[in-house]
Design an enzyme around this catalytic site. Structure first.
Site, PDB file in Angstrom:
ATOM      1  N   GLY A  36       0.793  -1.238   0.000  1.00 28.55           N
ATOM      2  CA  GLY A  36       0.000   0.000   0.000  1.00 28.55           C
ATOM      3  C   GLY A  36       0.816   1.273   0.000  1.00 28.55           C
ATOM      4  O   GLY A  36       1.819   1.393  -0.721  1.00 28.55           O
ATOM      5  N   ASP A  38       2.760   2.389   2.297  1.00 34.54           N
ATOM      6  CA  ASP A  38       4.094   2.092   2.841  1.00 34.54           C
ATOM      7  C   ASP A  38       5.023   1.669   1.698  1.00 34.54           C
ATOM      8  O   ASP A  38       6.130   2.179   1.530  1.00 34.54           O
ATOM      9  CB  ASP A  38       3.950   0.954   3.866  1.00 34.54           C
ATOM     10  CG  ASP A  38       5.068   0.906   4.878  1.00 34.54           C
ATOM     11  OD1 ASP A  38       5.035   0.012   5.732  1.00 34.54           O
ATOM     12  OD2 ASP A  38       5.983   1.759   4.817  1.00 34.54           O
TER      13      ASP A  38
HETATM   14  N1  APR Z   1      -1.260   7.260  -2.296  1.00 30.16           N
HETATM   15  C1  APR Z   1      -2.358   7.518  -1.519  1.00 30.16           C
HETATM   16  N2  APR Z   1      -3.116   6.561  -0.959  1.00 30.16           N
HETATM   17  C2  APR Z   1      -2.751   5.270  -1.180  1.00 30.16           C
HETATM   18  C3  APR Z   1      -1.622   4.908  -1.973  1.00 30.16           C
HETATM   19  C4  APR Z   1      -0.870   5.975  -2.537  1.00 30.16           C
HETATM   20  N3  APR Z   1       0.220   5.734  -3.295  1.00 30.16           N
HETATM   21  N4  APR Z   1      -1.533   3.536  -1.986  1.00 30.16           N
HETATM   22  C5  APR Z   1      -2.570   3.069  -1.258  1.00 30.16           C
HETATM   23  N5  APR Z   1      -3.311   4.099  -0.777  1.00 30.16           N
HETATM   24  C6  APR Z   1      -4.514   4.063   0.057  1.00 30.16           C
HETATM   25  C7  APR Z   1      -5.298   2.789   0.077  1.00 30.16           C
HETATM   26  O1  APR Z   1      -6.187   2.728  -1.046  1.00 30.16           O
HETATM   27  C8  APR Z   1      -6.064   2.946   1.390  1.00 30.16           C
HETATM   28  O2  APR Z   1      -7.219   3.738   1.186  1.00 30.16           O
HETATM   29  O3  APR Z   1      -4.088   4.237   1.407  1.00 30.16           O
HETATM   30  C9  APR Z   1      -5.100   3.738   2.290  1.00 30.16           C
HETATM   31  C10 APR Z   1      -4.425   2.918   3.385  1.00 30.16           C
HETATM   32  O4  APR Z   1      -4.168   1.622   2.904  1.00 30.16           O
HETATM   33  P1  APR Z   1      -2.815   0.804   3.294  1.00 30.16           P
HETATM   34  O5  APR Z   1      -1.672   1.402   2.592  1.00 30.16           O
HETATM   35  O6  APR Z   1      -3.130  -0.639   3.099  1.00 30.16           O
HETATM   36  O7  APR Z   1      -2.597   1.109   4.855  1.00 30.16           O
HETATM   37  P2  APR Z   1      -3.344   0.536   6.130  1.00 30.16           P
HETATM   38  O8  APR Z   1      -4.720   0.083   5.838  1.00 30.16           O
HETATM   39  O9  APR Z   1      -3.117   1.586   7.179  1.00 30.16           O
HETATM   40  O10 APR Z   1      -2.503  -0.779   6.480  1.00 30.16           O
HETATM   41  C11 APR Z   1      -1.176  -0.635   6.909  1.00 30.16           C
HETATM   42  O11 APR Z   1      -0.379  -2.144   5.265  1.00 30.16           O
HETATM   43  O12 APR Z   1       1.164  -1.707   3.654  1.00 30.16           O
HETATM   44  C12 APR Z   1       1.000  -2.259   4.883  1.00 30.16           C
HETATM   45  O13 APR Z   1       3.115  -1.925   5.965  1.00 30.16           O
HETATM   46  C13 APR Z   1       1.761  -1.512   5.949  1.00 30.16           C
HETATM   47  O14 APR Z   1       1.364  -3.186   7.605  1.00 30.16           O
HETATM   48  C14 APR Z   1       0.974  -1.900   7.172  1.00 30.16           C
HETATM   49  C15 APR Z   1      -0.459  -1.937   6.666  1.00 30.16           C
END
Ligand code: APR
Length: 173
Positions: A36, A38
């Site tokens: 995501g 991260d």
């Molecule tokens: N820019 C903006 N928003 C994004 C992007 C991006 N490049 N990529 C993903 N998103 C959005 C997703 O669509 C979602 O709505 O960010 C939001 C949060 O999703 P995640 O990244 O999955 O984060 P989260 O739900 O907080 O889970 C965190 O996921 O990636 C792993 O290491 C991270 O273990 C942690 C967990």
């Protein structure tokens, strides 16, 4: 510097492309990367971000960054100056973890303000892998930011798809 609630803006797009002082990362407690947001931040920001995360794990955060807390590193190759990593709560139907999600926004703003940041971009924390329902996450995010007295001028919610954008737009009225 004046304080007060920051101006809220919404953007449909990729948080790694935002030209702001701080980009907030939806990290996990290991601080060592993931998918995501991260994954995108580490991919686009390059190895310096992970190097600083590793240094944090070797010092202040030996057991990882606790949920609801926030810590800053360089933004590496990103247009931003810093990345503030925060760990959102995993959604639970049994336990109300709303305060932890609100804490991610409040603590990230506090870290950003301490750095002298004036513009901060947030993703929709916990609404991806951590499965928090978008509407509820948007309510908590907007409420937490609007109730924070800060020297940060602009908080930009950067939403990755229409559904998330609409959920936040509905909260801004
Ligand atoms: N820019 C903006 N928003 C994004 C992007 C991006 N490049 N990529 C993903 N998103 C959005 C997703 O669509 C979602 O709505 O960010 C939001 C949060 O999703 P995640 O990244 O999955 O984060 P989260 O739900 O907080 O889970 C965190 O996921 O990636 C792993 O290491 C991270 O273990 C942690 C967990």
């Amino acid at each position: 510097m004046s304080t007060g609630a920051p101006r809220l803006t919404l953007v449909l797009g990729d948080i790694t492309e935002q030209d702001v002082d701080v980009v907030v990362n939806a990290a996990n407690s290991s601080l060592l990367g993931g998918g995501g947001v991260d994954g995108a931040i580490h991919r686009r920001g390059g190895p310096r971000i992970l190097e600083e995360c590793r240094a944090l794990r070797a010092s202040r955060y030996g057991r990882g960054l606790p949920t609801g807390q926030a810590v800053a590193t360089t933004a590496g190759e990103l247009p931003a100056r810093w990345v503030v990593h925060t760990v959102g709560p995993v959604y639970s139907r049994e336990e109300d973890r709303s305060a932890l999600l609100a804490s991610c926004y409040r603590e990230s703003l506090a870290v950003a303000a301490n750095l002298g940041a004036r513009t901060v971009a947030f993703p929709a924390i916990s609404t991806g892998v951590y499965r928090w329902p978008l509407e509820d996450a948007a309510r908590i995010a907007v409420e937490a930011v609007l109730n924070t007295d800060t020297t940060v001028d602009e908080v930009r919610f950067v939403l990755f798809d229409e559904r998330a954008y609409e959920a936040f737009a509905a909260r801004l009225g």
